[in-house]
Design an enzyme around this catalytic site. Structure first.
Site, PDB file in Angstrom:
ATOM      1  N   MET A 333       7.943  32.848   2.750  1.00  0.00           N
ATOM      2  CA  MET A 333       7.749  32.850   1.300  1.00  0.00           C
ATOM      3  C   MET A 333       6.401  32.238   0.918  1.00  0.00           C
ATOM      4  SD  MET A 333      10.040  34.515  -0.035  1.00  0.00           S
ATOM      5  CE  MET A 333       9.709  34.300  -1.770  1.00  0.00           C
ATOM      6  N   ASP A 352       0.860  22.877   4.979  1.00  0.00           N
ATOM      7  CA  ASP A 352       2.064  22.769   5.801  1.00  0.00           C
ATOM      8  C   ASP A 352       1.825  21.603   6.754  1.00  0.00           C
ATOM      9  OD1 ASP A 352       4.460  25.119   6.589  1.00  0.00           O
ATOM     10  OD2 ASP A 352       4.265  23.280   7.763  1.00  0.00           O
ATOM     11  N   GLU A 411      15.153  25.779   2.152  1.00  0.00           N
ATOM     12  CA  GLU A 411      16.126  25.495   1.102  1.00  0.00           C
ATOM     13  C   GLU A 411      16.991  24.289   1.474  1.00  0.00           C
ATOM     14  OE1 GLU A 411      15.310  26.782  -1.696  1.00  0.00           O
ATOM     15  OE2 GLU A 411      16.800  28.322  -2.089  1.00  0.00           O
ATOM     16  N   LYS A 416      13.258  19.110  -0.380  1.00  0.00           N
ATOM     17  CA  LYS A 416      12.501  19.486  -1.568  1.00  0.00           C
ATOM     18  C   LYS A 416      12.208  18.256  -2.426  1.00  0.00           C
ATOM     19  CE  LYS A 416      13.814  24.346  -1.836  1.00  0.00           C
ATOM     20  NZ  LYS A 416      12.594  25.142  -1.804  1.00  0.00           N
ATOM     21  N   SER A 438      15.739  29.524  -4.360  1.00  0.00           N
ATOM     22  CA  SER A 438      16.454  30.721  -4.778  1.00  0.00           C
ATOM     23  C   SER A 438      17.798  30.365  -5.382  1.00  0.00           C
ATOM     24  CB  SER A 438      16.644  31.660  -3.596  1.00  0.00           C
ATOM     25  OG  SER A 438      17.358  31.003  -2.583  1.00  0.00           O
ATOM     26  N   ASN A 462      11.542  38.073  -1.850  1.00  0.00           N
ATOM     27  CA  ASN A 462      10.984  38.497  -0.569  1.00  0.00           C
ATOM     28  C   ASN A 462      11.209  39.996  -0.360  1.00  0.00           C
ATOM     29  OD1 ASN A 462       9.907  38.304   2.001  1.00  0.00           O
ATOM     30  ND2 ASN A 462      11.884  37.782   2.934  1.00  0.00           N
ATOM     31  N   GLU A 471      11.833  34.975 -11.308  1.00  0.00           N
ATOM     32  CA  GLU A 471      12.756  34.241 -12.176  1.00  0.00           C
ATOM     33  C   GLU A 471      12.088  32.914 -12.514  1.00  0.00           C
ATOM     34  OE1 GLU A 471      17.435  35.138 -11.274  1.00  0.00           O
ATOM     35  OE2 GLU A 471      16.345  34.118  -9.681  1.00  0.00           O
ATOM     36  N   ASN A 509      20.675  35.755  -7.571  1.00  0.00           N
ATOM     37  CA  ASN A 509      21.532  35.343  -6.459  1.00  0.00           C
ATOM     38  C   ASN A 509      22.959  35.050  -6.903  1.00  0.00           C
ATOM     39  OD1 ASN A 509      19.959  35.606  -4.145  1.00  0.00           O
ATOM     40  ND2 ASN A 509      18.792  33.802  -4.692  1.00  0.00           N
TER      41      ASN A 509
END
Lengths: 659, 405
Positions: A333, A352, A411, A416, A438, A462, A471, A509
């Site tokens: 992503m 990263d 996720e 996060k 998501s 994706n 969204e 989702n």
């Protein structure tokens, strides 16, 4: 201001009743000293030129004037708009007029264009900007077309994509001009061609730089001889046209499963029109168009088109011009978002913690850019410039010069929150902080930072370069400025934003996951994966639910399901065995290289389709009741985010019609 | 009072042997990556940079004034100028001292300086005769003319002149750089084993170097990470070095590939500003450029350049310097400098992290690497003064002094 020049010997111009309304003029006619009439389309107070009854009648009047003025030796049609030549027919009219008036509009367009085609003087269309549908059909009625080499110049017949067919002569004139095979490709795909591609196909006579367009038009139009395009000899031989027709129909049915009427009708119309004289062919276009225009599918396709237009239209420039973005995470992503942004002129820093992840992410970006060059979506130079806009780091660097940070890590709510807490002290005081989750709660993530009002969800899908939806998730404390900036940014990068409330799974989702889990349950009950997937392909989904699960990854799907408090225990044994889908080579299907899955001829189980589709519609109704998004937004999000069959309008429209 | 130039930050790429890990990247790509890494690391707005000055010895023909090409591709604004400097092996240091001169002339306060070199991508040239024949061929129209033009070629026309070899040969004395080192070894009586011992020391010192965080930025080539220098041979021994054949004087020579600097790709970028600008940007400087000098000498003995440059810059004894970096063009040449200097240099302070014999010598970049490395060493050891010097092909020497801040 009207520079209409008439022969002084000529009496009063014909008066039409509608002219008494004195609408502002959309066309300007000017005759130069060489006797070239320059007819300029410039709809007042609008960025686009479109054909409706008023503009068609005005065009007709000007054709009168041209015909009656013996000092006019040639006619050039051009547009005064910067980015649009003629956008086509006024779709709002097609959508809202009663059938009799739609019929009248088709007849009027056909008559005016046929009149243009039979003018005694040579005619030329000088195209700069988008030329679509009725615009292209107008140019087909001219003796020749030239176009500017500008990027905004695009020529095509997109009618079939909206459930319609070209009915102002497009189905009849295009095959005579460029040959059957090429015409079918243009009409059935609805693709808009660049000037260069249009030249290759013989649709236009010459590509010229924009600033030379008029000079060339003036030069070329005087040397034109009146000619009407003839049917290609080969195309008139019945075996040839029937073979092309048979082949095309087969491919079309394989692709659409016969769910979309318009391309099939367009194909029949083009093939039949080839054997008819012009008047009968136009009559066929008209009756076919009428039968399609009022159908449910067409109405829904047009509505969706308007919704997408409204959602994507650039708003007044936001106070926050976002031109520098930091993306946290170089995974699929993160690198997908970075690639999209640098291709759209945004400077991106991709971060990263692992240099190896950056290397893999950069490789994905480069691969995607090379592919874009190969498919001629961008030039080599543009690809290099895009690469140059991408900086990378594995260090904890200052982020003060970035207007937006998009976190695209795994996720995991704990991770996060840790990332957000780590970013917060490094950004400037108006940096927007977005998460590409998501399904996770935005409010929860926002608790990790001292500025929750600047935290927002920005959910890309994706593969990022193919999925048009974003969204935008506002939690209770997200400021209006932040929402406005996120919406403006999404539009500026060419995505369609839908603003939704912070609730598990948001819209897409939330609706998709129960459907996927139901498919898993049906599979566990003994229905073969191929049967379930075939049922939904027949419904019009671009991919069956179990194959989609394999693409997403079963572990990821199980995680999303648990976020939504759905039972995913049926997936546990497969996950335990490492059957995670495409990424491990095995899921519901065997993805080992070399294995092909022929289309199965399993017994059709009709109730499977209804049960699965109803599940989406039912969940969509709940989302609507909970006021997470409006009905129009829910339907649009499902079509753009999951490929829900557009002709069904979306899960809510589908429910309304069939229940 | 002369304004003082401070170094805010410095980044370099890994230094990799020509033809190895970085061979796919040309000098522009190396420079773009290192300038981009510097901008990212410091987090500054590119708009504040007044000018970009980079050293490069073998400028690629497709990127004349390579500094400008790199600046644009790294995202510096079009409105900000850039130029390339060339003082052979000292070009990377020349970029820094030029920024100081510009600051003194009030022609800017914030500069990106450094050096780039892709010795993997040095061009090959055709002889003038061959070029004339190619031109004749391209003018030929009829088949007869074409055959005639083709027939004019001789096998020798297809053996190109290696650009790198040309660049490493002094056009005045007509000696190869290695031959100038042989000359010093002979005249100053520097034995083969002393040279090999110095080379071994360079590898061992380089191997035990602890880099500062962010000193070396990883580069990404074809999906792989390149993060470390690849010229260092920790397994090097005196025996292995002694087994190598002399390169420049096959019979009586002492200079080998093992005790010479390596041919390498690499780039360095530094953010340098006035003290006032540093305060405005809110960045803590690493150090200050406190002095510099350049002198000329005999091109055939170019290796002795540092002697004149150091003595001109700092006539007294050298004890006050905590770190001394003398570029290792050749072991024989550094040892010759040590023998010729009036004042002694404490061997413990000389090239404590090894030098170009181990890391390689991307000619345009090395000067800037010495500045970066010296400042980092001062910070790591909490010391205050450094002296750096390089010999320069063509018969010159340059030196500079740095203070930790």
């Amino acid at each position: 201001m009207n520079s209409l020049v008439l022969d002084p010997t000529h009496l009063e111009p014909p008066v039409h009743h509608h002219r008494l309304l004195r609408q502002p003029e959309a066309f300007h006619l000017h005759v130069d000293e060489k006797g070239i009439a320059w007819l300029t389309f410039d709809s007042p107070e609008s960025q686009a030129n479109v054909f409706n009854e008023a503009t068609l009648r005005e065009l007709d009047d000007h054709l009168d004037a041209v015909e009656l003025d013996p000092s006019i030796h040639a006619l050039v049609i051009r547009s005064a708009k910067e980015k649009i030549f003629i956008a086509g027919a006024d779709l709002k009219a097609v959508r809202s007029l009663p059938p009799a008036e739609v019929d009248g509009l088709i007849r009027l367009g056909q008559a005016v264009f046929s009149r243009l085609a039979s003018l005694p003087v040579p005619t030329l269309a000088a195209i700069h900007g988008a030329c679509a549908g009725g615009g292209t059909e107008l140019t087909l009625a001219c003796d020749a077309r030239i176009a500017s080499d500008d990027n905004v110049t695009r020529i095509g017949l997109p009618e079939t994509q909206l459930g319609l067919i070209p009915a102002w002569g497009g189905c009849t004139r295009l095959p005579r001009l460029i040959g059957l095979r090429s015409a079918l490709d243009m009409i059935l795909s609805g693709k808009l061609l660049s000037a260069k591609d249009a030249l290759k196909r013989g649709l236009i006579a010459k590509v010229v730089p924009k600033d030379r367009l008029e000079a060339e038009a003036g030069h070329i139009v005087l040397s034109l001889t009146k000619s009407r395009p003839h049917r290609r000899f080969w195309d008139t031989l019945w075996p040839i046209s029937s073979i092309i027709g048979w082949q095309t129909r087969r491919l079309l049915l394989a692709k659409t499963r016969g769910l979309y009427a318009a391309p099939l009708k367009a194909l029949e119309t083009v093939l039949t029109a080839l054997r008819l004289n012009l008047e009968t062919a136009l009559e066929l276009e008209r009756t076919t168009m009428l039968s399609l225009a009022q159908s449910e599918a067409t109405v829904r396709l047009i509505d969706l088109f308007f919704r997408k237009e409204a959602a994507s239209k650039s708003s007044a420039s936001s106070p926050h011009q976002i031109s520098r973005v930091a993306v946290i995470g170089a995974g699929v992503m993160g690198s997908g978002i970075a690639q999209w942004l640098v291709s759209r002129g945004i400077h991106v820093l991709m971060c990263d913690v692992k240099p190896e992840a950056i290397a893999a992410g950069l490789a994905r970006v480069n691969e995607r850019l090379s592919e874009a060059v190969k498919r001629r979506l961008m030039t080599k130079q543009q690809a290099r410039e895009a690469k140059d806009r991408l900086a990378v780091t594995a260090e904890r660097v200052p982020l003060t010069s970035y207007h937006l940070v998009i976190e695209a890590a795994t996720e995991d709510i704990g991770l996060k929150k840790k990332i957000f807490a780590d970013i917060a002290p490094r950004v400037s005081e108006d940096t927007l902080l977005a998460t590409n989750t998501s399904a996770l709660g935005i409010r929860e993530i926002a608790t990790a930072v001292p500025m929750p009002d600047r935290v927002i969800g920005l959910h890309f899908f994706n593969p990022v370069h193919r999925m048009p939806l974003v969204e935008i998730i506002a939690h209770r404390e997200t400021s209006d400025i932040a929402i406005g900036a996120a919406v403006a940014f999404s539009r500026a990068i060419g995505k369609t934003p839908v603003v939704v409330k912070d609730s598990p799974g948001f819209v897409v989702n939330r609706i998709l996951t129960p459907y996927l889990m139901e498919a898993v349950k049906l599979h566990a009950q003994g229905h073969p994966a191929a049967v379930i997937d075939e049922a939904m392909l027949d419904f019009g989904m671009p991919m069956g639910p179990l194959r989609l699960l394999d693409e997403i990854g079963l572990d990821v799907a199980a995680h999303v399901a648990s976020t939504l408090h759905l039972d995913a225990s049926l997936l546990t044994p497969m996950i335990g065995k490492g059957h995670l889908g495409v990424k491990t080579g095995r899921g519901f299907y065997d993805h080992s290289p070399g294995i092909k899955h022929p289309r199965t001829s399993w017994a059709h189980v009709p109730w499977l389709q209804d049960q699965l589709a109803d599940l989406m519609s039912d969940e969509a109704k709940k989302v609507l009741r909970e006021d997470i998004a409006s009905a129009a937004e829910i339907d649009l999000a499902m079509v753009l985010g999951t490929g829900y069959p557009p002709f069904r309008g979306g899960p809510l429209s589908h429910a309304r019609v069939f229940r | 009072m002369t304004p003082s130039l401070v170094i805010l930050d410095a980044v370099r790429t890994p230094f990799c042997r020509a033809g190895s890990a970085l061979a796919e990247l040309d000098a522009v790509e190396l420079g773009r990556a290192v300038v981009s890494a510097l901008l990212t690391k410091t987090g500054i707005d590119p708009q504040v940079v007044d000018e970009t000055i980079l050293g490069c010895v073998g400028q690629p023909p497709q990127a004349q004034n390579i500094a400008r090409v790199i600046a644009l591709r790294a995202g510096l604004p079009q409105s900000k100028p850039a130029f390339t400097v060339h003082r052979n092996c000292a070009s990377g240091l020349e970029a820094l001292t030029t920024a100081h001169a510009k600051l003194c002339a009030r022609q800017g306060e914030v500069f990106i300086v450094g050096g780039v070199e892709s010795m993997s991508n040095m061009p090959f040239y055709f002889s003038r005769q061959a070029v004339a024949k190619f031109a004749a061929l391209s003018r030929a129209r009829s088949p007869g003319q074409k055959v005639g033009a083709l027939a004019a070629f001789r096998p020798a026309d297809f053996s190109p002149v290696i650009g790198l070899q040309l660049g490493l040969t002094d056009p005045v004395s007509e000696l190869n750089m290695g031959q100038t080192a042989e000359l010093l070894a002979r005249e100053l009586n520097i034995a083969r084993d002393a040279q090999d011992a110095f080379a071994l020391r360079s590898h061992l010192r380089a191997q035990s170097t602890v880099h500062a965080p962010g000193e070396v930025c990883p580069l990404y080539v074809g999906g792989k990470v390149v993060q470390s220098d690849n010229g260092i041979r920790p397994d090097s021994t005196l025996e292995k070095l002694a087994a190598l054949k002399p390169l420049f004087d096959r019979e009586y020579g002492t200079v080998t590939a093992g005790n010479s600097s390596q041919i390498t790709d690499g780039a360095v970028a530094m953010l340098v500003t006035s003290e006032q600008a540093a305060a405005r940007l809110g960045l803590q400087p690493l150090g200050r450029l406190s002095g510099y000098s350049a002198v000329g000498c005999d091109p055939a003995r170019m290796g002795l350049g540092p002697v004149g440059a150091i003595e001109k810059l700092h006539p007294g004894n050298l004890d006050e310097f905590d770190v001394v970096e003398i570029n290792e063009a050749f072991a024989a040449q550094v040892l010759a400098v040590l023998k010729s200097l009036k004042h002694e240099i404490d061997p413990a302070k000389l090239n404590p992290r090894g030098g170009a014999i181990a890391l390689g010598h991307p000619v345009g970049a090395t000067g800037a690497r010495l500045v970066q490395s010296a400042l980092i060493q001062l910070h790591q050891t909490n010391k205050s003064r450094a002296l750096i010097s390089l010999c320069v092909g063509g018969g010159q020497g340059v030196a500079a002094t740095l203070e930790r801040l």
